[in-house]
Design a protein around this motif. Structure first.
Motif, PDB file in Angstrom:
ATOM      1  N   GLY A   7       1.873  -4.133  -9.879  1.00  0.00           N
ATOM      2  CA  GLY A   7       3.286  -4.405  -9.469  1.00  0.00           C
ATOM      3  C   GLY A   7       3.837  -3.198 -10.523  1.00  0.00           C
ATOM      4  N   TYR A   8       2.848  -2.192 -11.435  1.00  0.00           N
ATOM      5  CA  TYR A   8       3.457  -1.830 -12.805  1.00  0.00           C
ATOM      6  C   TYR A   8       2.850  -0.357 -12.369  1.00  0.00           C
ATOM      7  CZ  TYR A   8       5.838  -5.318 -15.176  1.00  0.00           C
ATOM      8  OH  TYR A   8       6.501  -6.345 -15.945  1.00  0.00           O
ATOM      9  N   GLN A   9       3.588   0.791 -12.842  1.00  0.00           N
ATOM     10  CA  GLN A   9       3.771   2.190 -12.531  1.00  0.00           C
ATOM     11  C   GLN A   9       2.160   2.414 -13.029  1.00  0.00           C
ATOM     12  OE1 GLN A   9       6.884   5.191 -13.172  1.00  0.00           O
ATOM     13  NE2 GLN A   9       7.953   3.574 -12.411  1.00  0.00           N
ATOM     14  N   ALA A  10       1.211   3.327 -12.550  1.00  0.00           N
ATOM     15  CA  ALA A  10       0.011   4.205 -14.039  1.00  0.00           C
ATOM     16  C   ALA A  10       0.082   5.522 -14.034  1.00  0.00           C
ATOM     17  CB  ALA A  10      -1.110   3.403 -12.640  1.00  0.00           C
ATOM     18  N   THR A  11      -0.360   5.601 -14.504  1.00  0.00           N
ATOM     19  CA  THR A  11      -0.797   7.435 -15.010  1.00  0.00           C
ATOM     20  C   THR A  11      -2.242   7.523 -15.266  1.00  0.00           C
ATOM     21  OG1 THR A  11      -0.176   9.214 -16.228  1.00  0.00           O
ATOM     22  CG2 THR A  11      -0.511   7.890 -17.375  1.00  0.00           C
ATOM     23  N   LEU A  12      -2.578   8.752 -15.644  1.00  0.00           N
ATOM     24  CA  LEU A  12      -4.330   8.402 -15.774  1.00  0.00           C
ATOM     25  C   LEU A  12      -4.714   8.162 -18.100  1.00  0.00           C
ATOM     26  CD1 LEU A  12      -4.641  12.373 -14.461  1.00  0.00           C
ATOM     27  CD2 LEU A  12      -5.740  10.400 -13.659  1.00  0.00           C
ATOM     28  N   CYS A  13      -5.607   8.273 -17.637  1.00  0.00           N
ATOM     29  CA  CYS A  13      -5.269   7.910 -19.752  1.00  0.00           C
ATOM     30  C   CYS A  13      -6.269   9.495 -19.997  1.00  0.00           C
ATOM     31  CB  CYS A  13      -7.570   7.068 -19.376  1.00  0.00           C
ATOM     32  SG  CYS A  13      -6.757   5.358 -18.900  1.00  0.00           S
ATOM     33  N   THR A  40       8.255   9.809 -13.795  1.00  0.00           N
ATOM     34  CA  THR A  40       8.097  11.517 -13.861  1.00  0.00           C
ATOM     35  C   THR A  40       7.516  11.805 -12.089  1.00  0.00           C
ATOM     36  OG1 THR A  40       7.420  11.413 -15.815  1.00  0.00           O
ATOM     37  CG2 THR A  40       6.738  13.090 -14.384  1.00  0.00           C
ATOM     38  N   GLY A  41       6.974  10.333 -11.424  1.00  0.00           N
ATOM     39  CA  GLY A  41       6.503  10.481  -9.980  1.00  0.00           C
ATOM     40  C   GLY A  41       5.197  11.500 -10.055  1.00  0.00           C
ATOM     41  N   VAL A  42       4.796  12.575  -9.275  1.00  0.00           N
ATOM     42  CA  VAL A  42       3.643  13.696  -9.256  1.00  0.00           C
ATOM     43  C   VAL A  42       5.078  14.955  -8.821  1.00  0.00           C
ATOM     44  CG1 VAL A  42       2.076  14.948  -8.063  1.00  0.00           C
ATOM     45  CG2 VAL A  42       2.127  12.142  -7.878  1.00  0.00           C
ATOM     46  N   LYS A  43       4.171  15.276 -10.273  1.00  0.00           N
ATOM     47  CA  LYS A  43       5.048  17.399 -10.303  1.00  0.00           C
ATOM     48  C   LYS A  43       4.002  17.945 -10.010  1.00  0.00           C
ATOM     49  CE  LYS A  43       8.737  16.768 -12.723  1.00  0.00           C
ATOM     50  NZ  LYS A  43       9.500  17.035 -14.038  1.00  0.00           N
ATOM     51  N   PHE A  44       3.679  19.259  -9.656  1.00  0.00           N
ATOM     52  CA  PHE A  44       3.336  20.229  -9.522  1.00  0.00           C
ATOM     53  C   PHE A  44       3.702  21.235 -10.736  1.00  0.00           C
ATOM     54  CE2 PHE A  44       1.552  18.090  -5.462  1.00  0.00           C
ATOM     55  CZ  PHE A  44       0.307  18.590  -5.663  1.00  0.00           C
ATOM     56  N   ARG A  45       2.984  21.431 -11.063  1.00  0.00           N
ATOM     57  CA  ARG A  45       3.834  23.010 -12.098  1.00  0.00           C
ATOM     58  C   ARG A  45       3.431  24.078 -11.877  1.00  0.00           C
ATOM     59  NH1 ARG A  45       2.781  20.583 -17.653  1.00  0.00           N
ATOM     60  NH2 ARG A  45       5.036  19.985 -17.517  1.00  0.00           N
ATOM     61  N   ALA A 130       4.205   0.511 -19.023  1.00  0.00           N
ATOM     62  CA  ALA A 130       5.433  -1.477 -18.533  1.00  0.00           C
ATOM     63  C   ALA A 130       6.689  -0.747 -18.135  1.00  0.00           C
ATOM     64  CB  ALA A 130       5.651  -1.654 -20.498  1.00  0.00           C
ATOM     65  N   VAL A 131       7.064  -0.166 -17.096  1.00  0.00           N
ATOM     66  CA  VAL A 131       7.190  -0.187 -16.048  1.00  0.00           C
ATOM     67  C   VAL A 131       7.326  -0.094 -14.496  1.00  0.00           C
ATOM     68  CG1 VAL A 131       9.496   1.422 -15.612  1.00  0.00           C
ATOM     69  CG2 VAL A 131       8.184   2.250 -18.140  1.00  0.00           C
ATOM     70  N   LYS A 132       8.055  -0.604 -13.700  1.00  0.00           N
ATOM     71  CA  LYS A 132       7.661  -1.454 -12.522  1.00  0.00           C
ATOM     72  C   LYS A 132       7.373  -0.499 -12.080  1.00  0.00           C
ATOM     73  CE  LYS A 132      10.157  -6.110 -13.666  1.00  0.00           C
ATOM     74  NZ  LYS A 132      10.724  -7.344 -13.316  1.00  0.00           N
ATOM     75  N   ARG A 133       6.646  -1.069 -10.695  1.00  0.00           N
ATOM     76  CA  ARG A 133       6.506   0.701  -9.554  1.00  0.00           C
ATOM     77  C   ARG A 133       7.437  -0.279  -8.325  1.00  0.00           C
ATOM     78  NH1 ARG A 133       1.314  -0.297  -8.255  1.00  0.00           N
ATOM     79  NH2 ARG A 133       0.458   1.483  -9.239  1.00  0.00           N
ATOM     80  N   ARG A 134       8.077   0.700  -7.940  1.00  0.00           N
ATOM     81  CA  ARG A 134       8.687   0.324  -6.381  1.00  0.00           C
ATOM     82  C   ARG A 134       8.125   0.904  -5.371  1.00  0.00           C
ATOM     83  NH1 ARG A 134      12.542   3.567 -10.624  1.00  0.00           N
ATOM     84  NH2 ARG A 134      13.816   1.311 -11.505  1.00  0.00           N
ATOM     85  N   TYR A 135       8.683  -0.487  -4.196  1.00  0.00           N
ATOM     86  CA  TYR A 135       7.940   0.521  -3.287  1.00  0.00           C
ATOM     87  C   TYR A 135       9.015   0.849  -2.259  1.00  0.00           C
ATOM     88  CZ  TYR A 135       4.112  -1.935  -5.210  1.00  0.00           C
ATOM     89  OH  TYR A 135       3.178  -2.050  -6.019  1.00  0.00           O
ATOM     90  N   VAL A 136       8.813   1.223  -0.951  1.00  0.00           N
ATOM     91  CA  VAL A 136       9.886   1.144   0.105  1.00  0.00           C
ATOM     92  C   VAL A 136       9.257   0.153   1.487  1.00  0.00           C
ATOM     93  CG1 VAL A 136      10.588   2.803   2.056  1.00  0.00           C
ATOM     94  CG2 VAL A 136      10.118   3.596   0.023  1.00  0.00           C
ATOM     95  N   GLU A 294       7.677  -9.731 -11.536  1.00  0.00           N
ATOM     96  CA  GLU A 294       7.190 -10.067 -13.046  1.00  0.00           C
ATOM     97  C   GLU A 294       5.414  -8.846 -13.174  1.00  0.00           C
ATOM     98  OE1 GLU A 294       5.801 -14.532 -12.121  1.00  0.00           O
ATOM     99  OE2 GLU A 294       7.291 -14.371 -13.097  1.00  0.00           O
ATOM    100  N   MET A 295       5.157  -9.419 -14.267  1.00  0.00           N
ATOM    101  CA  MET A 295       3.770  -8.062 -13.918  1.00  0.00           C
ATOM    102  C   MET A 295       2.815  -9.176 -13.784  1.00  0.00           C
ATOM    103  SD  MET A 295       1.619  -7.065 -17.713  1.00  0.00           S
ATOM    104  CE  MET A 295       2.645  -5.509 -17.603  1.00  0.00           C
ATOM    105  N   GLN A 296       1.908  -8.719 -12.470  1.00  0.00           N
ATOM    106  CA  GLN A 296       0.570  -9.678 -12.308  1.00  0.00           C
ATOM    107  C   GLN A 296      -0.272  -8.448 -11.510  1.00  0.00           C
ATOM    108  OE1 GLN A 296       2.149 -10.829  -8.120  1.00  0.00           O
ATOM    109  NE2 GLN A 296       4.457 -10.236  -9.688  1.00  0.00           N
ATOM    110  N   GLU A 297      -1.689  -9.623 -11.619  1.00  0.00           N
ATOM    111  CA  GLU A 297      -2.758  -8.507 -11.259  1.00  0.00           C
ATOM    112  C   GLU A 297      -2.680  -8.136  -9.388  1.00  0.00           C
ATOM    113  OE1 GLU A 297      -6.192  -9.671 -13.435  1.00  0.00           O
ATOM    114  OE2 GLU A 297      -5.229 -10.153 -14.817  1.00  0.00           O
ATOM    115  N   HIS A 298      -2.155  -9.121  -8.829  1.00  0.00           N
ATOM    116  CA  HIS A 298      -2.230  -8.883  -7.336  1.00  0.00           C
ATOM    117  C   HIS A 298      -0.693  -9.198  -7.130  1.00  0.00           C
ATOM    118  CE1 HIS A 298      -6.692  -9.258  -7.282  1.00  0.00           C
ATOM    119  NE2 HIS A 298      -6.397 -10.399  -8.317  1.00  0.00           N
ATOM    120  N   VAL A 299      -0.059  -8.026  -5.954  1.00  0.00           N
ATOM    121  CA  VAL A 299       0.964  -7.807  -5.270  1.00  0.00           C
ATOM    122  C   VAL A 299       0.954  -8.541  -4.533  1.00  0.00           C
ATOM    123  CG1 VAL A 299       2.827  -6.803  -4.312  1.00  0.00           C
ATOM    124  CG2 VAL A 299       2.005  -6.647  -6.569  1.00  0.00           C
TER     125      VAL A 299
END
Length: 317
Positions: A7-13, A40-45, A130-136, A294-299
């Motif tokens: 349920g939370y946004q992710a990026t690379l380590c 940020t979303g996915v951005k191509f530079r 620590a920012v919630k992910r959104r879904y359509v 709320e934060m959870q490991e499964h949606v």
């Protein structure tokens, strides 16, 4: 890669670096996948030889062409093409925020699938914000038709793809892939399926400046007598429809968020995928933006709550 808080946004380590050739340009190209901040979303530079840059957000509104591949930007100006296999890997592994630095106009084709991109992401690792992910979430059916092809989004309790292809070739014929798709299904059933083409089309593609980097190392090639030329054969009996489904995953990732619903297509491709996504996102009565409370490991499907439209982030049309 640690606990996955779906349920939370992710990026690379860490950063990841890859190089190869463009399947259409035939030119060498390198990409770097960089961690990015929340929303940020996915951005191509695009990085040019003189040090200047151009940035393209990986969203439906930035699609500039869908001939043979999906392109962001202006074909006559700043653009990046053949993004679908990389975008599919981001979508499947739940990467919301990534900067893709690239020194050419085309994402490297690698082996013609998403496998190498998956491996690079696995090595870099994934961390959560620590920012919630959104879904359509799809609220009503939206359908588009182009010639004898069609595609539609419809409400569904989960994320499902139903892709049917029908080629006038005995080695392909009619094939279908219908499944709920999550990370495990994508890894096991779709990620290694390669792009494909016909020998009879090669000269026409070369004359138009396409497929200059295509080879048996990155494409399944079908001969004029309807046999697979590649010495190792197919990775799946129905590898063709599996790759079409992989493409659809990557194309629909340009919604900027995973969807809750079913996407079905018949004799589709990049153009149809893009048209269906545009039809969905331009009809605000057809979907709603939701997130987990709320934060959870499964949606689970019932865990979502609607959020205000202005909270959509960078992915709106």
């Amino acid at each position: 890669m640690g606990t996955k808080l779906l349920g939370y946004q992710a990026t690379l380590c860490e950063e990841a670096h890859l190089s190869g050739v463009g399947v259409h340009s035939g030119q060498p190209v390198s990409i770097s996948l960089l961690p990015a901040a929340p929303n940020t979303g996915v951005k191509f530079r695009r990085i040019y030889g003189d040090g200047t840059t151009a940035e393209l957000q990986a969203v439906a509104g930035q699609v500039g062409a869908t001939d043979l591949c999906t392109m962001l930007g202006d074909p006559a100006g700043a653009h990046v093409s053949t993004i679908e296999h990389l975008m599919a890997a981001f979508w499947a592994l739940g990467l919301d925020n990534v900067i893709v630095e690239i020194d050419g106009n085309e994402v490297p084709i690698m082996d013609g699938s998403s496998r190498v991109f998956i491996e690079a992401i696995d090595e870099a690792g994934i961390t959560h914000h620590a920012v919630k992910r959104r879904y359509v979430r799809i609220k009503k059916t939206v359908r588009v038709e182009i010639g004898g092809s069609w595609a539609e989004f419809r409400p569904h309790q989960g994320t499902r793809f139903e892709v049917v292809i029908d080629f006038d070739s005995p080695i392909i014929g009619r094939q279908e892939f219908k499944s709920e798709i999550d990370e495990d299904v994508f890894r096991d059933e779709l990620s290694t399926a390669r792009t494909f083409g016909f020998m009879k089309d090669v000269e026409r593609l070369w004359a138009s400046g396409h497929a200059l980097g295509s080879s048996l190392e990155n494409s399944v090639v079908i001969s004029d007598d309807h046999t697979v030329i590649n010495r190792e054969g197919l990775r799946f009996r129905d590898e063709f429809v599996r790759h079409k489904t992989l493409d659809a995953v990557g194309d629909l990732a340009l919604a900027g968020a995973k969807f809750i619903g079913c996407y079905a297509s018949y004799r589709g491709g990049h153009r149809l995928n893009a048209a269906a996504l545009k039809a969905l996102l331009t009809d605000r009565s057809a979907y709603e933006v939701v997130e987990t409370p709320e934060m959870q490991e499964h949606v689970f499907t019932g865990d979502f709550v609607a959020v205000a439209a202005h909270a959509q982030g960078p992915w709106a049309l």
